[in-house]
Design a protein around this motif. Structure first.
Motif, mmCIF file in Angstrom:
data_model
loop_
_atom_site.group_PDB
_atom_site.id
_atom_site.type_symbol
_atom_site.label_atom_id
_atom_site.label_comp_id
_atom_site.label_asym_id
_atom_site.label_seq_id
_atom_site.Cartn_x
_atom_site.Cartn_y
_atom_site.Cartn_z
ATOM 1 N N ILE A 49 33.357 -27.777 -6.308
ATOM 2 C CA ILE A 49 34.447 -27.344 -5.683
ATOM 3 C C ILE A 49 34.521 -27.757 -4.091
ATOM 4 O O ILE A 49 35.691 -28.288 -3.687
ATOM 5 C CB ILE A 49 34.230 -25.935 -5.477
ATOM 6 N N GLN A 50 33.457 -28.140 -3.446
ATOM 7 C CA GLN A 50 33.495 -28.762 -2.186
ATOM 8 C C GLN A 50 34.180 -30.069 -2.145
ATOM 9 O O GLN A 50 34.909 -30.406 -1.265
ATOM 10 C CB GLN A 50 32.244 -28.748 -1.497
ATOM 11 N N LYS A 51 33.729 -31.200 -3.236
ATOM 12 C CA LYS A 51 34.507 -32.346 -3.327
ATOM 13 C C LYS A 51 35.737 -32.359 -3.523
ATOM 14 O O LYS A 51 36.294 -32.903 -3.046
ATOM 15 C CB LYS A 51 33.540 -33.220 -4.458
ATOM 16 N N ALA A 52 36.343 -31.437 -4.605
ATOM 17 C CA ALA A 52 37.501 -31.203 -4.802
ATOM 18 C C ALA A 52 38.280 -30.696 -3.431
ATOM 19 O O ALA A 52 39.465 -31.130 -3.085
ATOM 20 C CB ALA A 52 37.951 -30.169 -5.808
ATOM 21 N N GLN A 53 37.616 -29.928 -2.780
ATOM 22 C CA GLN A 53 38.489 -29.705 -1.290
ATOM 23 C C GLN A 53 38.471 -30.777 -0.390
ATOM 24 O O GLN A 53 39.442 -31.005 0.169
ATOM 25 C CB GLN A 53 37.704 -28.453 -0.793
ATOM 26 N N TYR A 54 37.739 -31.536 -0.383
ATOM 27 C CA TYR A 54 37.427 -32.775 0.429
ATOM 28 C C TYR A 54 38.500 -33.661 0.097
ATOM 29 O O TYR A 54 39.507 -34.024 0.836
ATOM 30 C CB TYR A 54 36.180 -33.376 0.314
ATOM 31 N N VAL A 55 38.587 -33.905 -1.292
ATOM 32 C CA VAL A 55 39.603 -34.923 -1.980
ATOM 33 C C VAL A 55 40.951 -34.572 -1.542
ATOM 34 O O VAL A 55 42.101 -35.228 -1.250
ATOM 35 C CB VAL A 55 39.524 -35.220 -3.297
ATOM 36 N N ASP A 60 46.102 -34.348 1.533
ATOM 37 C CA ASP A 60 47.185 -33.901 2.388
ATOM 38 C C ASP A 60 47.466 -34.803 3.406
ATOM 39 O O ASP A 60 48.597 -34.802 4.347
ATOM 40 C CB ASP A 60 46.727 -32.661 2.831
ATOM 41 N N LEU A 61 46.372 -35.446 4.062
ATOM 42 C CA LEU A 61 46.339 -36.113 5.350
ATOM 43 C C LEU A 61 47.222 -37.491 5.041
ATOM 44 O O LEU A 61 48.089 -37.956 5.874
ATOM 45 C CB LEU A 61 45.188 -36.676 5.790
ATOM 46 N N GLU A 62 47.136 -38.067 3.816
ATOM 47 C CA GLU A 62 47.994 -39.343 3.306
ATOM 48 C C GLU A 62 49.436 -38.964 3.031
ATOM 49 O O GLU A 62 50.373 -39.772 3.780
ATOM 50 C CB GLU A 62 47.418 -39.660 2.072
ATOM 51 N N GLU A 63 49.889 -37.666 2.918
ATOM 52 C CA GLU A 63 51.301 -37.192 2.867
ATOM 53 C C GLU A 63 51.931 -37.136 4.386
ATOM 54 O O GLU A 63 53.124 -37.367 4.125
ATOM 55 C CB GLU A 63 51.395 -35.848 2.023
#
Length: 64
Positions: A49-55, A60-63
């Motif tokens: 879950i933490q990895k998914a949130q990080y990814v 979101d930053l790329e957008e």
């Protein structure tokens, strides 16, 4: 079991380098490390879950 065909006249160092690269890419290394130490299923889920949130935060930053 990983099989690396050695071509005729090929340097053994080069074949060994290919073997090492294939070993890392096939997740055999990760499986061996996981078997060394037991992790509870709840801890594994939390890590996923933490990895998914990080990814997701990176996407979101790329957008922006």
């Amino acid at each position: 079991m990983l099989i690396i065909p050695v071509k005729e006249g090929e340097n053994i160092d080069r074949a060994l380098k290919r073997y090492k690269r294939k070993f890392v890419r096939t997740t055999v290394k990760n499986q061996l490390q996981e078997r060394k130490q037991y992790t509870k299923p709840s801890v594994e889920r939390r890590a996923q879950i933490q990895k998914a949130q990080y990814v997701q935060s990176l996407r979101d930053l790329e957008e922006v």
